[in-house]
Design an enzyme around this catalytic site. Structure first.
Site, PDB file in Angstrom:
ATOM      1  N   ARG A 147       0.835  -1.209   0.000  1.00 24.01           N
ATOM      2  CA  ARG A 147       0.000   0.000   0.000  1.00 24.01           C
ATOM      3  C   ARG A 147       0.858   1.243   0.000  1.00 24.01           C
ATOM      4  NH1 ARG A 147       1.874   3.122   4.421  1.00 24.01           N
ATOM      5  NH2 ARG A 147       1.344   2.203   6.431  1.00 24.01           N
TER       6      ARG A 147
ATOM      7  N   GLU B 205      -6.403   7.402   7.826  1.00 25.87           N
ATOM      8  CA  GLU B 205      -5.255   8.181   8.341  1.00 25.87           C
ATOM      9  C   GLU B 205      -4.703   9.133   7.276  1.00 25.87           C
ATOM     10  OE1 GLU B 205      -2.305   5.936  10.523  1.00 25.87           O
ATOM     11  OE2 GLU B 205      -0.709   7.121   9.627  1.00 25.87           O
TER      12      GLU B 205
ATOM     13  N   ARG C  38      -5.345   5.602   0.717  1.00 33.13           N
ATOM     14  CA  ARG C  38      -4.417   4.479   0.863  1.00 33.13           C
ATOM     15  C   ARG C  38      -4.703   3.621  -0.364  1.00 33.13           C
ATOM     16  NH1 ARG C  38      -2.152   3.425   6.208  1.00 33.13           N
ATOM     17  NH2 ARG C  38      -1.300   5.468   6.708  1.00 33.13           N
TER      18      ARG C  38
ATOM     19  N   CYS D 255       1.377  10.654   9.351  1.00 35.28           N
ATOM     20  CA  CYS D 255       2.312  10.113  10.340  1.00 35.28           C
ATOM     21  C   CYS D 255       3.729  10.180   9.774  1.00 35.28           C
ATOM     22  CB  CYS D 255       1.939   8.670  10.655  1.00 35.28           C
ATOM     23  SG  CYS D 255       3.061   7.877  11.830  1.00 35.28           S
TER      24      CYS D 255
ATOM     25  N   THR E  92       6.136   8.316  10.109  1.00 32.87           N
ATOM     26  CA  THR E  92       6.686   7.010   9.697  1.00 32.87           C
ATOM     27  C   THR E  92       6.371   6.690   8.240  1.00 32.87           C
ATOM     28  OG1 THR E  92       4.713   5.776  10.349  1.00 32.87           O
ATOM     29  CG2 THR E  92       6.444   6.014  12.005  1.00 32.87           C
TER      30      THR E  92
ATOM     31  N   ARG F  48       4.059   0.552   2.421  1.00 28.19           N
ATOM     32  CA  ARG F  48       4.269  -0.599   3.305  1.00 28.19           C
ATOM     33  C   ARG F  48       4.005  -1.845   2.476  1.00 28.19           C
ATOM     34  NH1 ARG F  48       2.629  -4.033   7.664  1.00 28.19           N
ATOM     35  NH2 ARG F  48       0.377  -3.837   7.353  1.00 28.19           N
TER      36      ARG F  48
ATOM     37  N   ARG G 125       4.317  -7.207  12.547  1.00 27.56           N
ATOM     38  CA  ARG G 125       2.993  -6.860  13.099  1.00 27.56           C
ATOM     39  C   ARG G 125       2.173  -8.134  13.241  1.00 27.56           C
ATOM     40  NH1 ARG G 125       0.891  -1.276   9.966  1.00 27.56           N
ATOM     41  NH2 ARG G 125       2.755  -0.075  10.414  1.00 27.56           N
TER      42      ARG G 125
ATOM     43  N   GLU H  38      -1.813  -3.119  12.385  1.00 20.74           N
ATOM     44  CA  GLU H  38      -1.021  -2.438  13.396  1.00 20.74           C
ATOM     45  C   GLU H  38      -1.641  -2.606  14.786  1.00 20.74           C
ATOM     46  OE1 GLU H  38      -0.391   1.671  12.537  1.00 20.74           O
ATOM     47  OE2 GLU H  38       1.493   1.568  13.630  1.00 20.74           O
TER      48      GLU H  38
HETATM   49  P1  ADP Z   1      -1.537  -0.251   6.976  1.00 15.21           P
HETATM   50  O1  ADP Z   1      -0.995  -1.419   6.232  1.00 15.21           O
HETATM   51  O2  ADP Z   1      -2.371   0.588   6.090  1.00 15.21           O
HETATM   52  O3  ADP Z   1      -0.456   0.479   7.685  1.00 15.21           O
HETATM   53  P2  ADP Z   1      -2.616  -2.069   9.008  1.00 15.21           P
HETATM   54  O4  ADP Z   1      -1.290  -2.570   9.480  1.00 15.21           O
HETATM   55  O5  ADP Z   1      -3.621  -1.745  10.078  1.00 15.21           O
HETATM   56  O6  ADP Z   1      -2.520  -0.756   8.127  1.00 15.21           O
HETATM   57  O7  ADP Z   1      -3.194  -3.168   8.029  1.00 15.21           O
HETATM   58  C1  ADP Z   1      -4.431  -2.948   7.392  1.00 15.21           C
HETATM   59  C2  ADP Z   1      -5.099  -4.256   7.022  1.00 15.21           C
HETATM   60  O8  ADP Z   1      -4.357  -4.889   6.005  1.00 15.21           O
HETATM   61  C3  ADP Z   1      -5.220  -5.237   8.182  1.00 15.21           C
HETATM   62  O9  ADP Z   1      -6.479  -5.862   8.111  1.00 15.21           O
HETATM   63  C4  ADP Z   1      -4.148  -6.237   7.878  1.00 15.21           C
HETATM   64  O10 ADP Z   1      -4.449  -7.526   8.369  1.00 15.21           O
HETATM   65  C5  ADP Z   1      -4.171  -6.243   6.356  1.00 15.21           C
HETATM   66  N1  ADP Z   1      -2.913  -6.725   5.781  1.00 15.21           N
HETATM   67  C6  ADP Z   1      -1.698  -6.176   5.892  1.00 15.21           C
HETATM   68  N2  ADP Z   1      -0.778  -6.892   5.237  1.00 15.21           N
HETATM   69  C7  ADP Z   1      -1.442  -7.939   4.680  1.00 15.21           C
HETATM   70  C8  ADP Z   1      -1.062  -9.044   3.866  1.00 15.21           C
HETATM   71  N3  ADP Z   1       0.198  -9.222   3.477  1.00 15.21           N
HETATM   72  N4  ADP Z   1      -2.032  -9.925   3.499  1.00 15.21           N
HETATM   73  C9  ADP Z   1      -3.308  -9.740   3.880  1.00 15.21           C
HETATM   74  N5  ADP Z   1      -3.731  -8.723   4.620  1.00 15.21           N
HETATM   75  C10 ADP Z   1      -2.815  -7.825   5.024  1.00 15.21           C
HETATM   76  C1  CIR Z   2       2.199   5.459  17.506  1.00 13.93           C
HETATM   77  O1  CIR Z   2       2.842   6.484  17.709  1.00 13.93           O
HETATM   78  O2  CIR Z   2       2.449   4.384  18.041  1.00 13.93           O
HETATM   79  C2  CIR Z   2       1.059   5.503  16.513  1.00 13.93           C
HETATM   80  N1  CIR Z   2       0.748   6.888  16.246  1.00 13.93           N
HETATM   81  C3  CIR Z   2       1.409   4.779  15.228  1.00 13.93           C
HETATM   82  C4  CIR Z   2       2.771   5.079  14.682  1.00 13.93           C
HETATM   83  C5  CIR Z   2       3.096   4.460  13.337  1.00 13.93           C
HETATM   84  N2  CIR Z   2       3.172   3.074  13.332  1.00 13.93           N
HETATM   85  C6  CIR Z   2       4.306   2.352  13.364  1.00 13.93           C
HETATM   86  O3  CIR Z   2       5.427   2.800  13.270  1.00 13.93           O
HETATM   87  N3  CIR Z   2       4.114   1.048  13.516  1.00 13.93           N
END
Ligand code: ADP
Ligand code: CIR
Length: 345
Positions: A113, A212, A216, A258, A260, A267, A296, A301
């Site tokens: 993403r 956020e 995305r 953010c 990060t 990501r 994760r 997250e």
């Molecule tokens: P972001 O990737 O946008 O930082 P999250 O870590 O919260 O946010 O992930 C968003 C969603 O994407 C969650 O439901 C997570 O399980 C899903 N997800 C992330 N990576 C994968 C993957 N490789 N395969 C399937 N689902 C994924």
């Molecule tokens: C935090 O500060 O923990 C949240 N605002 C999320 C920060 C970004 N996520 C990450 O690096 N895993």
């Protein structure tokens, strides 16, 4: 306005590490053109002492105006100095990789993403309801012009049946509701108005709207064909960029809420099953650290792993190209699979 800031005692975030009383008093009375202040930027970290970062920007200007705080946070997270330049490279021809798990033994799914925000708009922490609704309309219009594999429909969160929303979340397609870090940052105001998800028929291409970040853009599928997932994403970004202009500068790359996510805002992750390695977390972490990867849980997250399945993704996003970011993940995954196999013998 206060002349000092009392940080929570148990605060471990980079914001708490770098916000000295001197920096607080230097920045406390400043306001960006959109009216964003330091107190708003750090509110999430103050209310959530377990934050790892603890600060969000309200607009592109926040990163300059509050640079005495953001620069060291950015440097520590990305290893990126205040005079460094960011370079973007989304050219699929530059990604020369093979399938890391051709027999589909370890990798369950792959997702890449990027975050994007529109130029001439504040970010989600500072946006008004009217501006957010306007972002939603502009994005819907741009997405309605996509064709071929990317063609799909937009589903607003407003009036979405609860069962549909819950299923999309548990199937890993949709963002969660009520994230306390985003809540405290003002990113969930007027929820669910202006939020929604676009996806194609196969749910291999999706766009989250006004979470956020304003967009995305997501490419995902079962298995570990990272090159195919990247290719679809790169094609989609190119098409969307014909209609929408995204906030970007030569120092910080793509501007995101953010710190990060700055730079590539990318990501690239796999859900990977590692039953042997998960019994030796020191070895697991030494491999992920060496490849600049983050671990994760599988519900995103701040979630936990389940049944030895982990979400493994690139940690660095700024000062590396999109190709580098994917290669961090790819090379790390190869090492993890190799270690997992060696522990089976
Ligand atoms: P972001 O990737 O946008 O930082 P999250 O870590 O919260 O946010 O992930 C968003 C969603 O994407 C969650 O439901 C997570 O399980 C899903 N997800 C992330 N990576 C994968 C993957 N490789 N395969 C399937 N689902 C994924
Ligand atoms: C935090 O500060 O923990 C949240 N605002 C999320 C920060 C970004 N996520 C990450 O690096 N895993």
């Amino acid at each position: 306005m206060r002349n000092y800031i009392e940080l929570p005692n148990n605060c471990k975030s980079l914001m708490c590490k770098y916000l000295t009383p001197e920096i607080y008093s230097e920045l406390k009375d400043k306001q960006t053109a959109y009216g964003f202040t330091l107190d708003r930027a750090i509110k999430s970290g103050i209310l959530n002492p377990d934050s790892s970062i603890g600060a969000y920007a309200g607009d592109e200007e926040s990163y300059r105006l509050f640079s005495s705080l953001f620069d060291p946070v950015i440097d520590e997270y990305h290893g990126f100095g205040k005079d460094d330049k960011h370079i973007s490279d989304l050219d699929i021809e530059h990604l020369c990789i093979e399938h890391p798990d051709p027999e589909d033994k370890f990798i369950l799914s792959t997702r890449i993403r990027v975050g994007r925000n529109l130029t001439n708009m504040p970010l989600g922490s500072a946006i008004t309801k009217e501006q957010r609704d306007s972002v939603e309309s502009q994005v819907i219009e741009a997405l309605s012009l996509l064709d071929g594999e990317l063609e799909g429909d937009y589903y607003p969160l407003l009036n979405m049946p609860k069962e549909t929303q819950d299923r999309l979340i548990s199937d890993h397609f949709l963002f969660k509701e009520g994230d306390r870090f985003l809540d405290a940052a003002g990113l969930n105001r007027d929820w669910p108005s202006g939020r929604g998800i676009y996806h194609n028929r196969d749910k291999s291409f999706l766009v989250w709207v006004n979470e956020e970040d304003q967009l995305r853009i997501i490419s995902m599928q079962k298995g570990g064909n990272i090159a195919e997932v990247f290719g679809r994403l790169a094609t989609a970004i190119k098409s969307i960029e014909k209609r929408l202009s995204f906030s970007y500068n030569d120092h910080l790359g793509y501007i995101t809420s953010c710190p990060t996510n700055l730079g590539t805002a990318m990501r690239a992750s796999v859900h990977i099953s590692l039953p042997n390695l998960s019994r030796d977390m020191d070895m697991f972490q030494s491999i992920t650290d060496a490849h600049h990867l983050q671990i994760r849980g599988i519900d995103g997250e701040h979630s936990d792993s389940q049944g030895s399945v982990y979400d493994i993704s690139n940690r660095r996003r700024l000062g590396v190209t999109e190709i580098d970011a994917v290669l961090d993940m790819y090379n790390g995954v190869l090492s993890l699979i190799k270690a997992e196999k060696s522990m089976t013998l």
